[in-house]
Design a protein around this motif. Sequence first.
Motif, PDB file in Angstrom:
ATOM      1  N   LEU A   1       0.810  -1.212   0.000  1.00  0.00           N
ATOM      2  CA  LEU A   1       0.000   0.000   0.000  1.00  0.00           C
ATOM      3  C   LEU A   1       0.846   1.266   0.000  1.00  0.00           C
ATOM      4  CD1 LEU A   1      -2.887  -0.913   2.470  1.00  0.00           C
ATOM      5  CD2 LEU A   1      -2.928  -0.910  -0.012  1.00  0.00           C
TER       6      LEU A   1
ATOM      7  N   THR B   1     -10.209   4.285  -4.486  1.00  0.00           N
ATOM      8  CA  THR B   1      -9.306   3.482  -3.654  1.00  0.00           C
ATOM      9  C   THR B   1      -9.137   4.049  -2.254  1.00  0.00           C
ATOM     10  OG1 THR B   1      -7.373   4.698  -4.405  1.00  0.00           O
ATOM     11  CG2 THR B   1      -7.995   2.741  -5.683  1.00  0.00           C
TER      12      THR B   1
ATOM     13  N   GLU C   1      -7.319   6.506  -1.762  1.00  0.00           N
ATOM     14  CA  GLU C   1      -5.999   7.099  -1.856  1.00  0.00           C
ATOM     15  C   GLU C   1      -6.058   8.258  -2.846  1.00  0.00           C
ATOM     16  OE1 GLU C   1      -3.338   3.030  -1.431  1.00  0.00           O
ATOM     17  OE2 GLU C   1      -3.974   3.677  -3.418  1.00  0.00           O
TER      18      GLU C   1
ATOM     19  N   GLU D   1      -5.854  -4.777  -8.313  1.00  0.00           N
ATOM     20  CA  GLU D   1      -5.221  -4.132  -7.158  1.00  0.00           C
ATOM     21  C   GLU D   1      -5.905  -2.834  -6.747  1.00  0.00           C
ATOM     22  OE1 GLU D   1      -0.807  -3.073  -5.341  1.00  0.00           O
ATOM     23  OE2 GLU D   1      -0.985  -3.769  -7.420  1.00  0.00           O
TER      24      GLU D   1
ATOM     25  N   ARG E   1      -7.235  -2.402  -2.984  1.00  0.00           N
ATOM     26  CA  ARG E   1      -6.881  -1.293  -2.097  1.00  0.00           C
ATOM     27  C   ARG E   1      -8.136  -0.639  -1.518  1.00  0.00           C
ATOM     28  NH1 ARG E   1      -1.463   1.909  -3.674  1.00  0.00           N
ATOM     29  NH2 ARG E   1      -0.125   0.085  -3.966  1.00  0.00           N
TER      30      ARG E   1
ATOM     31  N   HIS F   1      -8.771  -0.430   2.460  1.00  0.00           N
ATOM     32  CA  HIS F   1      -8.972   0.873   3.092  1.00  0.00           C
ATOM     33  C   HIS F   1     -10.384   1.035   3.655  1.00  0.00           C
ATOM     34  CE1 HIS F   1      -5.111   2.667   2.274  1.00  0.00           C
ATOM     35  NE2 HIS F   1      -5.191   2.441   0.974  1.00  0.00           N
TER      36      HIS F   1
END
Length: 463
Positions: free
Chosen positions: A9, A83, A85, A118, A122, A126
């Motif tokens: 990550l 995500t 992010e 992926e 993620r 999260h």
Amino acid sequence: MPSPLPLALSDTIVALSTPSGAGAIAVIRLSGPDAIPIADAVFAGRRLRDQATHTLHFGTIRDGDQILDEVVVSLFRGPNSYTREDVVEISCHGSRYIVQQLLALLVRRGARLAEAGEFTKRAFLHGAFDLTQAEAVADLIASDSALSHRVAMQQMRGGFAQELRNLRARLVQFAALLELELDFGEEDVEFADRTGLVKLLQEVQTLVQRLLRSFELGNVIKNGVTTVIAGKPNAGKSTLLNALLNEDRAIVSAIAGTTRDMIEDEVTIDDIRFRFVDTAGLRDTTDVVESIGVERTKQRVQQAAFVLYLFDLTSTSPAEVQAEIEALEVPRHVPVLAIGNKLDVASDDEIAAFQRLPNTVLIAASRGDGLDELREILLQRVRGEGLDQIGSSTIVTNLRHARSLETTQAALHAVLAGLSHGTGTELLAADLRHALAALGEITGEISSDDLLTSIFTQFCIGK
């Protein structure tokens, strides 16, 4: 001081999120702690680090002094992204060369190529959604009918997960009381009302059984109905396949044994996907290739969800049809529909001999006579009353979920059996923990790296 992110990550990942190949546009997605700095290093336009989330920016991507493409960059700051992010999406021209150059440039600037699934993995790690919702993303991408789309959307929005959480929460309270009894084992006390526990377990068992029953319907919606067309040579199997598909998919010939291997294709009938399989004609033969085809036909029948046994009305008696179907040894749970072909050239006596028989449809495949009735019967058999559940009840479509529910059911049965036989609290608690663990595996509350890897590697790279 917060603990550092796991190694995977802490990376910034990149992948093409649109299908590979030439097209009008392609979208390259970056996600991770350095997504914005990496994009800033190659983007000639507004400085992205100074821009607000959920904004679009026009500019060019440059490799040194060389302009690779004019692009539109979409900026999503975590946690308000897919995500959770920082995410940057670069919409460029859909040239394979441009895509390859941009990916190579971004990797040189510090990103790494994403693994399959992926981005969604993620999002799950999260806490954006649970494992059933993550799997529903893949189902939504693969949906090819209104029904499969509707079921995937329902699961992605958390309907199935919420039902499982409710089941689990009801069991956790009693599990906690049983564990408390173990802490006071020497004092011989009971905190958990056994009568109440039996009632609860029976209610949960009923709900789990309903979910398991729904898997048969869910599997049909997700994967389609494998329908094998079997029968003797020259019965008209290939003609029927072509008529159902509305195209010349199989070779039609008066020569017996033309079809020596299986021909498969799919068609959607009123939102239900059928996979029709035309097979080699069933007969004794000395031809090596044809005999292999006949053996494969028998094997395919064992794997079918539905069998259509086609026969020639003009040359077959009801007794012969019955004997031929029995010789196929179709599994008991697989419905068989006898289809009398060549209705257009059959005599009145030949037609009358079959009109009174159950599970029999008369058609003329070459002209299309009776095909509407055949399609309607197929739909009725597949649907039953099950499709009425969609939208109002949860439908299980995933084999992994069904297996976990079977484990849950077995563990709950063990608890009920233990209660009826006066089994000790320690064994009851162990079986109840087993049931809770199986439910937790479905949503990802309890998961292993191997399980997550198995699930997310089935996704496309850019998702």
